[in-house]
Design an enzyme around this catalytic site. Structure first.
Site, short mmCIF file in Angstrom:
data_model
loop_
_atom_site.label_atom_id
_atom_site.label_comp_id
_atom_site.label_asym_id
_atom_site.label_seq_id
_atom_site.Cartn_x
_atom_site.Cartn_y
_atom_site.Cartn_z
N GLY A 111 -4.51 4.00 -66.05
CA GLY A 111 -3.08 3.88 -65.79
C GLY A 111 -2.83 4.30 -64.37
O GLY A 111 -3.72 4.23 -63.51
N CYS A 162 -1.73 2.91 -59.16
CA CYS A 162 -2.61 2.16 -58.25
C CYS A 162 -3.45 1.11 -58.95
O CYS A 162 -3.30 -0.08 -58.68
CB CYS A 162 -3.51 3.13 -57.51
SG CYS A 162 -2.58 4.42 -56.68
N LEU A 205 -17.35 5.83 -65.33
CA LEU A 205 -17.90 5.26 -66.55
C LEU A 205 -17.52 6.14 -67.74
O LEU A 205 -18.32 6.34 -68.65
CB LEU A 205 -19.43 5.11 -66.44
CG LEU A 205 -19.95 4.01 -65.51
CD1 LEU A 205 -21.48 3.97 -65.52
CD2 LEU A 205 -19.40 2.63 -65.88
C1 UGA Z 1 -7.03 5.53 -57.49
C2 UGA Z 1 -8.35 5.53 -56.72
O1 UGA Z 1 -9.32 6.30 -57.43
C3 UGA Z 1 -8.17 6.10 -55.31
O2 UGA Z 1 -9.40 5.97 -54.58
C4 UGA Z 1 -7.07 5.31 -54.59
O3 UGA Z 1 -6.83 5.79 -53.31
C5 UGA Z 1 -5.80 5.40 -55.40
O4 UGA Z 1 -6.03 4.85 -56.71
C6 UGA Z 1 -4.73 4.60 -54.68
O5 UGA Z 1 -4.87 3.38 -54.59
O6 UGA Z 1 -3.82 5.20 -54.13
P1 UGA Z 1 -5.67 7.38 -58.88
O7 UGA Z 1 -4.77 6.25 -59.31
O8 UGA Z 1 -5.05 8.63 -58.39
O9 UGA Z 1 -6.65 6.90 -57.70
O10 UGA Z 1 -6.54 7.79 -60.12
P2 UGA Z 1 -8.04 7.58 -60.60
O11 UGA Z 1 -8.75 8.87 -60.53
O12 UGA Z 1 -8.66 6.42 -59.94
O13 UGA Z 1 -7.80 7.23 -62.14
C7 UGA Z 1 -7.11 6.04 -62.51
C8 UGA Z 1 -7.10 5.87 -64.01
O14 UGA Z 1 -8.41 5.55 -64.49
C9 UGA Z 1 -6.67 7.09 -64.81
O15 UGA Z 1 -5.77 6.69 -65.82
C10 UGA Z 1 -7.94 7.63 -65.42
O16 UGA Z 1 -7.72 8.29 -66.63
C11 UGA Z 1 -8.73 6.35 -65.62
N1 UGA Z 1 -10.19 6.55 -65.66
C12 UGA Z 1 -10.85 6.99 -64.56
C13 UGA Z 1 -10.88 6.25 -66.82
O17 UGA Z 1 -10.30 5.82 -67.84
N2 UGA Z 1 -12.24 6.42 -66.83
C14 UGA Z 1 -12.93 6.86 -65.75
O18 UGA Z 1 -14.16 6.98 -65.83
C15 UGA Z 1 -12.21 7.16 -64.59
#
Ligand code: UGA
Length: 444
Positions: free
Chosen positions: A265, A268, A258
């Site tokens: 981005g 995934c 949140l």
């Molecule tokens: C995501 C999932 O979190 C993993 O559980 C999953 O295994 C992985 O995809 C996959 O399918 O392989 P990831 O893409 O490494 O992992 O990164 P995240 O930590 O999920 O973040 C994704 C994006 O969301 C980032 O750009 C991050 O900046 C953004 N984000 C995340 C936000 O804008 N706000 C948040 O509160 C959390």
């Protein structure tokens, strides 16, 4: 954990394959990782990880030295090495937003042709619902004999930057099987975790396949939801973080994911949301909600650019420092990173940009090369010389710890536009900054 010795083949040594292979080796198993192209094979065998992931190179070297992991480009070696085969090849987005399964199909054919005993073939790559049926059909078609085999699904939930931690400390392990034999093998593979009280959730294969997309899409939903609220908070003069904490304190909702900002981005979330919409469509179901989630996410970038323009009035010929290019901290990954659209937008408007990222600059340069408007610098402070504004795009720890006095001194104007809310608005005001962030009171 050395007692858990199994022989395991991992096909694919990209992000998922390499982390899976190295972690399984570190648990005491003997792993053979098959990589089709030979270009990176030498590096891997020397313990050099082609991707940036904290701790991965060290773990790779240790397990190479201790002889638990090897790399090969020969599929026949991989198939005969073990009864357990993890398929970790890429499933990139096709032109129409579906997952491109050509590599999965190719591997299925190769396994069929090389099979010499029972095999458990595990989909680790993210694949649409019921892909296992197509893999099964392919193997039956191409098999040279009538050997028994099982298909299973075991989606990964690794976050880039925390992949080793996530593999070694899973919240849950999702497994989809259709035979007792496969189930028993999984219990063996994941024994080191289940002994520590972690949950192995065993489901039908199609359910496991869908859980992966549904999880990533739900995470994307949380992010777009908070970003939608952020726009309201910004206009109504409320701090989005206060709201997020209030909502997140409800255990049913949770505070994670949140964090308002410039949107999600990476390789995934964007791909999986798109593919999930497509999968639903093929079953005649309209995932309108996810379409909106996607729209909100893409609009974040445009809104950020508008914000910068509102603040600077004219961006043409302005000197703008940009901190952070990767799609999130602790990775050099720039796939679908919001910074691409933001940098392109400002460049096209005629701004002069000085870019810095601790890990992602080399990758970014390949897409946006240096020119008269774009300069990459190896020291974040150097980007600030004479700058009219600093934009924060990725929340790297080193930005949070930056010497703000130095930042202010070096800039022409003390204007910061923070796309990730890394500083406290009130403190920034006290420090003498004109500080703008996302969904929080504008303090000037
Ligand atoms: C995501 C999932 O979190 C993993 O559980 C999953 O295994 C992985 O995809 C996959 O399918 O392989 P990831 O893409 O490494 O992992 O990164 P995240 O930590 O999920 O973040 C994704 C994006 O969301 C980032 O750009 C991050 O900046 C953004 N984000 C995340 C936000 O804008 N706000 C948040 O509160 C959390």
């Amino acid at each position: 954990m050395g007692e858990n010795k199994l022989k395991i083949t991992v096909i694919g040594a990209g992000y998922v394959g390499l982390v899976t292979g190295v972690c399984l080796a570190d648990l005491g198993n003997e792993v053979l990782c098959v990589k089709k192209s030979i270009d990176k094979l030498d590096e891997l065998n020397k313990g050099m990880s082609p991707i940036y992931e904290p701790g991965l190179s060290e773990m790779l070297q240790k397990n190479l030295e201790e002889g638990r992991i090897n790399f090969s480009n020969k599929m026949d070696e991989g198939v005969s090495f073990s009864d357990i085969i993890f398929v970790c090849v890429g499933t990139p987005e096709s032109k129409v937003g579906k997952a491109d399964l050509a590599q999965v199909e190719e591997v299925a054919r190769q396994i069929a042709e090389e099979m010499d005993s029972y095999k458990l073939i595990i989909e680790k790559s993210t694949v649409p619902v019921n892909t296992h049926k197509l893999i099964k059909r392919t193997i039956k078609r191409y098999a040279r004999n009538n050997l028994e085999f099982d298909i299973a699904s075991n989606p990964e939930f690794l976050r880039e930057g925390f992949a080793i931690h996530d593999f070694m400390n899973p919240d849950r392990i999702i497994v989809g099987v259709e035979s007792k034999r496969a189930e028993e093998l999984f219990k063996e593979i994941y024994k080191p975790f289940t002994e520590n009280g972690n949950v192995l959730i065993i489901r039908e294969i199609a359910a496991a396949e869908i859980i992966k997309y549904a999880s990533n899409s739900f995470l994307a939903t949380k992010i777009s939801y908070i970003n939608m609220l952020a726009d309201l908070c910004e206009r109504a003069n409320i701090d989005i973080n206060m709201v997020a904490e209030g909502i997140g304190a409800d255990k049913r909702i949770g505070r994670d994911f949140l964090n308002a900002g410039i949107g999600y981005g990476g390789s995934c979330l964007p791909k999986d949301v798109k593919a999930f919409i497509n999968i639903a469509e093929t079953y005649g179901v309209n995932f309108g909600l996810l379409k909106e989630i996607e729209k909100i996410n893409i609009n974040r970038r445009r809104r950020f650019l508008e914000k910068v323009e509102d603040i600077l009035w004219i961006t043409k010929n302005k000197k703008i420092a940009v901190w952070g290019l990767s799609f999130k901290p602790d990775t050099d990954d720039i796939r679908e990173t919001p910074s691409l659209d933001i940098v392109k937008g400002l460049r096209d408007d005629g701004a002069n940009l000085k870019l810095y990222d601790p890990e992602a600059m080399e990758n970014f340069k390949k897409l946006i090369p240096e020119n008269s408007q774009i300069e990459y610098l190896n020291d974040k402070y150097d980007t600030l010389i004479d700058a009219d504004a600093l934009l924060i795009i990725t929340e790297w720890k080193e930005f949070k710890r930056a010497d703000l006095n130095k930042v202010k001194e070096m800039m022409k104007l003390p204007i910061i536009v923070d796309g990730r809310n890394i500083f406290e608005p009130a403190l920034m005001k006290d420090q003498g900054f004109e500080y703008y962030s996302i969904g929080r009171n504008i303090v000037s």
